[in-house]
Structure formats: C-alpha cells, structure tokens
Design a protein around this motif. Structure first.
Motif, short mmCIF file in Angstrom:
data_model
loop_
_atom_site.label_atom_id
_atom_site.label_comp_id
_atom_site.label_asym_id
_atom_site.label_seq_id
_atom_site.Cartn_x
_atom_site.Cartn_y
_atom_site.Cartn_z
N ILE A 102 -15.98 54.73 64.57
CA ILE A 102 -16.22 56.14 64.24
C ILE A 102 -14.95 56.96 64.44
N ARG A 103 -14.25 56.72 65.54
CA ARG A 103 -12.99 57.44 65.78
C ARG A 103 -11.96 57.09 64.71
N HIS A 104 -11.92 55.83 64.31
CA HIS A 104 -10.96 55.39 63.31
C HIS A 104 -11.19 56.09 61.97
N ILE A 105 -12.44 56.20 61.56
CA ILE A 105 -12.77 56.88 60.31
C ILE A 105 -12.27 58.32 60.35
N THR A 114 -3.83 66.82 61.32
CA THR A 114 -4.07 67.42 62.62
C THR A 114 -3.68 66.43 63.72
N GLN A 115 -3.40 66.96 64.91
CA GLN A 115 -2.97 66.12 66.02
C GLN A 115 -4.15 65.54 66.80
N ASP A 116 -5.30 66.19 66.72
CA ASP A 116 -6.44 65.73 67.54
C ASP A 116 -7.41 64.87 66.73
N ARG A 117 -6.89 64.17 65.74
CA ARG A 117 -7.76 63.33 64.92
C ARG A 117 -8.32 62.18 65.75
N GLY A 118 -9.60 61.88 65.51
CA GLY A 118 -10.26 60.80 66.23
C GLY A 118 -10.74 61.16 67.61
N GLN A 119 -10.63 62.42 67.99
CA GLN A 119 -11.03 62.84 69.34
C GLN A 119 -12.35 63.62 69.29
N VAL A 132 -29.92 73.49 63.58
CA VAL A 132 -29.75 72.46 64.59
C VAL A 132 -28.77 72.93 65.67
N LYS A 133 -29.03 72.52 66.90
CA LYS A 133 -28.16 72.88 68.03
C LYS A 133 -27.55 71.60 68.60
N PRO A 134 -26.30 71.29 68.20
CA PRO A 134 -25.65 70.07 68.68
C PRO A 134 -25.48 70.10 70.20
N PRO A 135 -25.38 68.94 70.83
CA PRO A 135 -25.18 68.90 72.29
C PRO A 135 -23.85 69.56 72.68
N GLU A 136 -23.89 70.30 73.77
CA GLU A 136 -22.67 70.97 74.25
C GLU A 136 -21.84 70.07 75.14
N PHE A 137 -22.54 69.23 75.91
CA PHE A 137 -21.86 68.35 76.87
C PHE A 137 -22.15 66.87 76.55
N ASP A 138 -21.38 65.99 77.17
CA ASP A 138 -21.60 64.55 77.05
C ASP A 138 -21.62 64.09 75.59
N VAL A 139 -20.70 64.62 74.79
CA VAL A 139 -20.67 64.30 73.37
C VAL A 139 -20.46 62.79 73.16
N GLU A 140 -19.55 62.21 73.93
CA GLU A 140 -19.29 60.79 73.76
C GLU A 140 -20.52 59.96 74.07
N GLU A 141 -21.30 60.36 75.07
CA GLU A 141 -22.52 59.63 75.40
C GLU A 141 -23.55 59.75 74.28
N HIS A 142 -23.57 60.91 73.62
CA HIS A 142 -24.49 61.08 72.50
C HIS A 142 -24.07 60.22 71.32
N VAL A 143 -22.77 60.03 71.12
CA VAL A 143 -22.31 59.14 70.06
C VAL A 143 -22.69 57.69 70.39
N HIS A 174 -22.82 66.17 65.55
CA HIS A 174 -21.61 66.89 65.16
C HIS A 174 -20.49 66.66 66.18
N PRO A 175 -20.06 65.42 66.37
CA PRO A 175 -19.20 65.08 67.51
C PRO A 175 -17.75 65.55 67.41
N PHE A 176 -17.31 65.96 66.21
CA PHE A 176 -15.92 66.39 66.06
C PHE A 176 -15.85 67.88 65.78
N ARG A 177 -14.69 68.45 66.02
CA ARG A 177 -14.50 69.87 65.74
C ARG A 177 -14.53 70.15 64.24
N ASP A 178 -14.09 69.19 63.44
CA ASP A 178 -14.05 69.35 62.00
C ASP A 178 -14.23 67.97 61.36
#
Length: 331
Positions: A102-105, A114-119, A132-143, A174-178
């Motif tokens: 997922i990060r690679h894509i 952008t510099q923060d790609r894959g983060q 929908v209200k995406p999770p605010e915390f523990d985003v990586e755990e939700h992924v 919605h794990p990424f900023r964009d």
C-alpha cells in the motif's frame, strides 16, 4: 444478501468462470493491445474522479512523453506494474496484500511530486462532501485491520461484494493526506486482477458519473458516519454490515462487465473466428432478433467492430440457449 446484490455477484462470477475455462486473463497483459486500452481508460477515468482530466489523445501524448502530466503518468505506470503483479499472483493462486504494498502504490503515485509519499497521515482528516469520519489516531493499525478484513472478505464473500466492501473500507480509513482515491482504486484493481478479473473502469469523466460513485460510497460507509470503530476485524466487519451495498455492487458490476465481455470474445477469437449474428443465428437455429435480446440482457457476449456485433456459440451465456455449441474449443 439482497437479491439484486446476489444477481450481480452471480453474473460476474459466471463471466469470470467462463473466462477461466477459456484460458483466463491474457498472460501478456503489458503488451496486449486490448488490455493496454483498458489500462489507459482506467487511468483516464480514475484521474478524472480526482480532477485530472485528459482526453484519449492527451493521455497518449502524456504516456509517450510528448506532453507533461506527472499525476497521470505516475498512475499509469504503477497501475500497469501492480496489475501485472496481480496477474502473476493469480497464476500462482496466491494473493499478497500488506502495508508495504500500500505504501509503495502511494509512493509511486507521488513520485517527484511530494516528499512525504508513502507515509500514513498523522492526526485528523476531513473528506470534503462526505459523511464518513476517518479515524484520527492509530491510522497504521487501521490499515493493518483493512488488510486483515480484506483477506477475510475475499475468502468468505462473493468476489464482487468483497471488492466493494474492501474498497469502501479503504476510502473510509483515508490513510494518506492526499491520493486516497487513486491509491484505493489501484488496490481495488490489483485485488481484482489477483482474483482473475480485468480492472474495473469506474467512470469519472462526467460529473454525473462521479456523483454516482460518491453516492454509492456514501451508502456503503454508513457504519463509519458516527465515528470509527477500533482497528479489529470483528468491529470493522460489524460496521460494514450497516452499509447499503446495492449501489456500489451495481456500479462495480457495470465497471467490470464490458471488460469481461471483451476478454471473453478475444479468448475465443484467439482460436476460432467470431461470426456476425446472422451466421450465429443459423448455427444455433435462433432468430437474430432473439440474439439481439440476449445481447441486451447480457446473455450473449459479443465484440462490436465497425458498428456490428460478432460472436460465437461459446459466448452464449443464456441458460435457455439451444445446446448446439461445443463445451470447449478444440485444443
């Protein structure tokens, strides 16, 4: 399961099974002209959903390097790579999905942008126009939970419904900023190809088509409108059960069917010539008008060339069809 959802799932499965009987998705997808056209159209429509519009001619200029368009070029390249990888996994009867993938894509989508790609994002995010209200915390755990849930869905549910639920879940997190839409649709099609399907072309060049897609997602993600559950398989599956999946499943069926028809027709044509409906009518002892009704009802797969439909007895999907056709092509 709703009857309409079951019908769409059964229809796609029937087409997919017939494609497998005829050899499956072509193993030369990178160099196959029809597959290349599908990939170009999927790129064009997916980017249009995000506001990056290009005509077919403009897309060709960008892909050939004669015009700049990094967002479009990056999408095409990573989609081509991931779908080819998905095909290799399908041939091995395997499926790989993890955080690195997922990060690679995402990283490749934003190469040189952008510099923060894959983060994964940190903190709260709001999806414009969505409930929908995406999770605010523990985003990586939700992924991680998304990966676990997706594997479960693909093992336990009809393929079309599993893909719809997985896609809606990713877009809800919605794990990424964009770039979540682009990343999510590439994941969706990577999974589809890994399971023996062609990519879904979700229409996006017209506002009406984009609205249909957004409304289908909103009907599906009802379980996330009041907040996000903890990142566990059971809690997320319970939230998914609250959604209305009919609009998204129907949209996905419409996005898949033309590509399946094309690949089915080409698989037959690779071994035997297709014929006009007038010839097929005589062979099957069925009126041309009846064959045309079968085409309208997706009971007969055809390939349209120069405004005319061409088909073959092996492309009859109707259960009421006369049994004049062989069960398989001669090897």
């Amino acid at each position: 399961m709703q009857e309409s959802i079951q019908k769409h799932c059964d229809n796609i499965q029937k087409l997919s099974d017939r494609l497998e009987q005829l050899g499956g998705v072509p193993d030369t997808v990178v160099h196959n002209n029809e597959w290349l056209y599908m990939l170009q159209e999927e790129t064009r429509h997916s980017l249009s959903i995000e506001g990056y519009f290009a005509t077919e001619q403009e897309l060709k200029l960008i892909l050939s390097g004669k015009k700049t368009g990094p967002e479009i070029l990056n999408y095409f390249r990573i989609a081509q790579s991931m779908y080819d990888l998905g095909l290799q996994y399908h041939q091995e009867q395997d499926l790989r999905l993890d955080l690195a993938t997922i990060r690679h894509i995402h990283s490749e989508l934003f190469r040189e942008l952008t510099q923060d790609r894959g983060q994964f994002r940190q903190g709260r995010i709001t999806i414009l126009g969505a409930r929908v209200k995406p999770p605010e915390f523990d985003v990586e755990e939700h992924v991680r939970a998304f990966v676990q849930v997706t594997r479960h869905l693909l093992e336990q549910e009809p393929l079309l419904l599993a893909l719809a639920r997985s896609h809606a879940l990713f877009e809800s997190i919605h794990p990424f900023r964009d770039g979540n839409g682009r990343t999510g649709r590439i994941i969706l099609n990577y999974l589809a190809v890994s399971k023996g399907l062609p990519p879904l072309i979700i229409k996006g060049t017209e506002q009406e088509a984009r609205d249909t897609y957004y409304h289908a997602l909103e009907s599906a993600d009802v379980g996330f409108h009041d907040g996000f559950p903890v990142p566990s398989k059971q809690s997320i599956l319970q939230a998914l059960d609250l959604g209305n999946w009919e609009p998204l499943v129907e949209l996905f069926a419409q996005a898949l069917t033309p590509q399946l028809h094309t690949l089915l027709a080409l698989a037959v044509e690779a071994k035997e010539p297709l014929m006009p409906l007038s010839d097929l009518s005589g062979l099957l002892d069925v009126k041309v008008s009846t064959l045309r009704k079968w085409v309208e009802r997706d009971q007969l797969v055809t390939l349209k060339r120069n405004g005319k439909h061409f088909s073959h007895p092996l492309l009859v999907m109707s259960t009421s069809a006369p049994k004049h056709a062989p069960d398989r092509l001669d090897e």
